[in-house]
Design a protein around this motif. Structure first.
Motif, short mmCIF file in Angstrom:
data_model
loop_
_atom_site.label_atom_id
_atom_site.label_comp_id
_atom_site.label_asym_id
_atom_site.label_seq_id
_atom_site.Cartn_x
_atom_site.Cartn_y
_atom_site.Cartn_z
N PHE A 43 18.04 -6.62 -29.86
CA PHE A 43 18.50 -7.90 -29.33
C PHE A 43 19.83 -7.78 -28.59
N LEU A 44 20.63 -6.78 -28.98
CA LEU A 44 21.91 -6.59 -28.29
C LEU A 44 21.72 -6.22 -26.82
N TYR A 45 20.53 -5.71 -26.48
CA TYR A 45 20.28 -5.22 -25.12
C TYR A 45 19.25 -6.03 -24.35
N ILE A 46 18.47 -6.85 -25.05
CA ILE A 46 17.45 -7.66 -24.37
C ILE A 46 18.10 -8.60 -23.36
N ASN A 47 19.30 -9.09 -23.70
CA ASN A 47 20.01 -9.99 -22.78
C ASN A 47 20.36 -9.34 -21.45
N ASN A 48 20.36 -8.01 -21.41
CA ASN A 48 20.62 -7.33 -20.14
C ASN A 48 19.43 -7.41 -19.18
N THR A 49 18.25 -7.72 -19.75
CA THR A 49 17.03 -7.82 -18.94
C THR A 49 16.67 -9.28 -18.66
N PHE A 50 16.79 -10.10 -19.68
CA PHE A 50 16.41 -11.51 -19.55
C PHE A 50 17.62 -12.40 -19.77
N THR A 51 17.70 -13.50 -19.01
CA THR A 51 18.73 -14.51 -19.23
C THR A 51 18.18 -15.55 -20.19
N MET A 52 18.84 -15.74 -21.31
CA MET A 52 18.32 -16.63 -22.35
C MET A 52 19.42 -17.57 -22.84
N SER A 53 19.03 -18.81 -23.10
CA SER A 53 19.93 -19.76 -23.73
C SER A 53 19.99 -19.45 -25.22
N PRO A 54 20.99 -19.99 -25.93
CA PRO A 54 21.03 -19.77 -27.38
C PRO A 54 19.75 -20.20 -28.10
N LEU A 55 19.14 -21.30 -27.63
CA LEU A 55 17.89 -21.76 -28.24
C LEU A 55 16.79 -20.72 -28.05
N VAL A 56 16.66 -20.20 -26.84
CA VAL A 56 15.63 -19.20 -26.57
C VAL A 56 15.91 -17.92 -27.37
N GLU A 57 17.18 -17.55 -27.51
CA GLU A 57 17.52 -16.39 -28.32
C GLU A 57 17.02 -16.58 -29.76
N GLY A 58 17.25 -17.78 -30.29
CA GLY A 58 16.78 -18.08 -31.64
C GLY A 58 15.27 -18.00 -31.75
N ILE A 59 14.57 -18.45 -30.70
CA ILE A 59 13.11 -18.41 -30.71
C ILE A 59 12.61 -16.97 -30.69
N VAL A 60 13.27 -16.11 -29.91
CA VAL A 60 12.87 -14.70 -29.86
C VAL A 60 13.05 -14.05 -31.23
N ILE A 61 14.19 -14.29 -31.86
CA ILE A 61 14.45 -13.71 -33.17
C ILE A 61 13.46 -14.23 -34.21
N SER A 62 13.24 -15.54 -34.21
CA SER A 62 12.45 -16.17 -35.27
C SER A 62 10.96 -16.20 -34.97
N GLY A 63 10.55 -15.74 -33.77
CA GLY A 63 9.12 -15.76 -33.43
C GLY A 63 8.28 -15.00 -34.43
N ALA B 13 6.76 -4.18 -25.97
CA ALA B 13 7.29 -3.06 -25.20
C ALA B 13 7.08 -3.22 -23.70
N ILE B 14 6.00 -3.90 -23.30
CA ILE B 14 5.68 -4.04 -21.87
C ILE B 14 5.96 -5.45 -21.36
N ALA B 15 6.56 -6.30 -22.18
CA ALA B 15 6.74 -7.71 -21.84
C ALA B 15 7.47 -7.89 -20.50
N PRO B 16 6.83 -8.52 -19.51
CA PRO B 16 7.49 -8.74 -18.22
C PRO B 16 8.35 -10.00 -18.21
N THR B 17 8.13 -10.90 -19.18
CA THR B 17 8.87 -12.16 -19.24
C THR B 17 9.26 -12.46 -20.68
N VAL B 18 10.16 -13.41 -20.84
CA VAL B 18 10.56 -13.83 -22.19
C VAL B 18 9.36 -14.41 -22.93
N LEU B 19 8.52 -15.16 -22.23
CA LEU B 19 7.36 -15.76 -22.87
C LEU B 19 6.45 -14.70 -23.48
#
Length: 471
Positions: A43-63, A103-109
């Protein structure tokens, strides 16, 4: 003499086989732990690829936790319907797909979808690993063998920390997340030749197959154990999950749900998920923070090994009380570290030491004992479904704490947040002291018989006091 030699050979082979079987099944825990730990570094490096709001960051972690809640809700019933072994195989396949998707995710979704898929697999794993091992293990070593699953959880977390550190310089979070495909393949291939649980086989009208599995995994009298299983199956009401709400089983349900929630609201996964972030806030750099979490992972593994060595000697209840007691104190120390300014560079190391002690006490108590107890205290007819219900509560509490932790630290501050975890640990200690029974050295059928005879109102205060006092 020939007969004796044959029996000794069979016994030795049985010992080797049961350890091999339990070890392979415990890889479910490794998947569970790897997913828990790998996202903390990635997660420390995912932000270098995708721009995420704090809410989206929480969704990625808690998904993954949302997926795990679904996996736990459906996995218990699946374990009762298709069998423990088949569910393990299914979970390994699902975990492989989830790791590949991330590993191959092209988008945050797509990344979130991968996290959800991975979560479904670890929801399966968190139920079926302890369940399968507890049903196939001999009573005298059931505690240690079932706790192998928790050991593998901690080992999975530690391995994920090493993987994170290995890729820290490049920041390649895709390789970090994709590495999860490797243990999934090992688990699937290993389980192809492993047997089904003898109790599940007997309940599904395969007594000869059940007896064959017991012969491969026992030194003791097979006929006596088969007779116990038969008597237990004959007593089943066939009402399924609704049995949990009958008066004789309600105490077991309360114990399972209570421990499930307390295991999470005492803060362990907030520490695991956010350890690098917590340490980074003390002044460590990203790479140093990840390296420091490796030490936390090592402590987690070592103390889980200590718990495995003690759990069939000291007992489940005593280890639980010692572990939770330590968890009352260590968050207070950690909160004080963040409350008092002026530590400079020492702050990070004091925080690291406090986190290590917190994890150490968890690793000898709430970590292994919760998963072991819920695989022991429910009757065969609803064991899978009951564990599913309890595990859903566990993942729901996990999701709540993981989402709430950033909010709590932002609004209450780190000191008050960790002190809140200490208060929750104190409540967990009181709950464990009053409600949790001792199950050491007893067959699953004997535990169920006690519940049916109301001898195990021992799940309430009276019995929990009488059982330990006889040791």
């Amino acid at each position: 003499m020939a007969t004796a030699n044959t029996d000794d050979t069979q016994a030795s082979g049985g010992d080797r086989f049961i350890y091999l079987t339990a070890g392979l099944a415990a890889l479910n825990g490794l998947l569970f732990g790897f997913d828990t730990g790998i996202i903390s570094g990635a997660f420390l490096y995912i932000n270098n690829t995708f721009t995420m709001s704090p809410l989206v960051e929480g969704i990625v972690i808690s998904g993954a936790m949302a997926g795990a809640a679904f996996g736990a809700a459906t996995g218990g019933k699946l374990a009762d319907q298709i069998g423990r072994r088949r569910l393990i195989l299914l979970g390994a396949v699902v975990f492989f797909i989830g790791s590949l998707t991330m590993a191959i995710a092209p988008t945050v979704l797509v990344l979130v979808v991968g996290r959800l898929i991975d979560g479904v697999a670890i929801g399966f794993a968190s139920i079926v690993g302890p369940l399968y091992i507890s049903e196939i293990a001999p009573p005298k070593i059931r505690g240690a063998l079932t706790s192998l699953n928790q050991l593998m959880v901690t080992l999975g977390i530690l391995i994920s920390y090493f993987v994170n550190y290995a890729f820290a310089d490049t920041g390649d979070w895709r390789l970090m997340l994709g590495t999860g495909m490797i243990p999934a393949v090992i688990l699937a291939l290993g389980m192809l030749k492993m047997p089904e649980s003898p109790r599940w086989l007997y309940e599904h009208d395969q007594p000869d197959a059940a007896r064959a599995v017991l012969k491969r995994t026992r030194e003791s009298d097979i006929d006596a154990e088969m007779d116990e299983i038969k008597k237990t199956v004959d007593k089943q009401s066939g009402n399924g999950l609704s049995d949990l709400f009958e008066s004789w089983l309600r105490p077991a349900l309360i114990v399972g749900l209570g421990l499930a929630v307390f295991q999470q609201i005492t803060g362990i996964n907030a520490v695991i998920y956010y350890a690098p972030t917590i340490l980074e806030s003390t002044g460590f750099g990203s790479s140093t923070s990840i390296f420091a979490t490796v030490g936390i992972g090592v402590i987690n593994v070592v103390m889980t090994i200590v718990a495995i060595a003690l759990i069939d000697r000291v007992g489940r209840r005593r280890l639980l009380l010692v572990g939770v007691g330590g968890m009352v104190v260590t968050p207070g120390v950690l909160g004080a570290v963040f409350y008092l300014p002026g530590f400079g560079g020492i702050l990070g190391w004091v925080a690291t030491g406090s986190l290590m002690l917190f994890v150490a006490f968890f690793a000898i108590g709430l970590g292994p004992v919760f998963w072991l107890l819920i695989s022991e205290i429910y009757p065969l007819s609803v064991r899978g479904s009951a564990m599913g219900t309890v595990t859903v509560a566990n993942w729901g509490a996990n999701l709540l704490v993981s989402l709430a932790f950033p909010v709590l630290t932002a609004n209450l501050g780190k000191p008050s947040t960790f002190w809140l975890f200490g208060i929750c640990s104190l409540l967990a200690f009181v709950f464990a002291y009053r409600m949790v029974p001792e199950t050491k050295g007893r067959s699953l059928e004997a535990i169920e018989a006690d519940l049916r005879d109301n001898v195990s109102d021992s799940v309430g205060a009276t019995g929990t006091e009488s059982v330990p006092s006889r040791e």
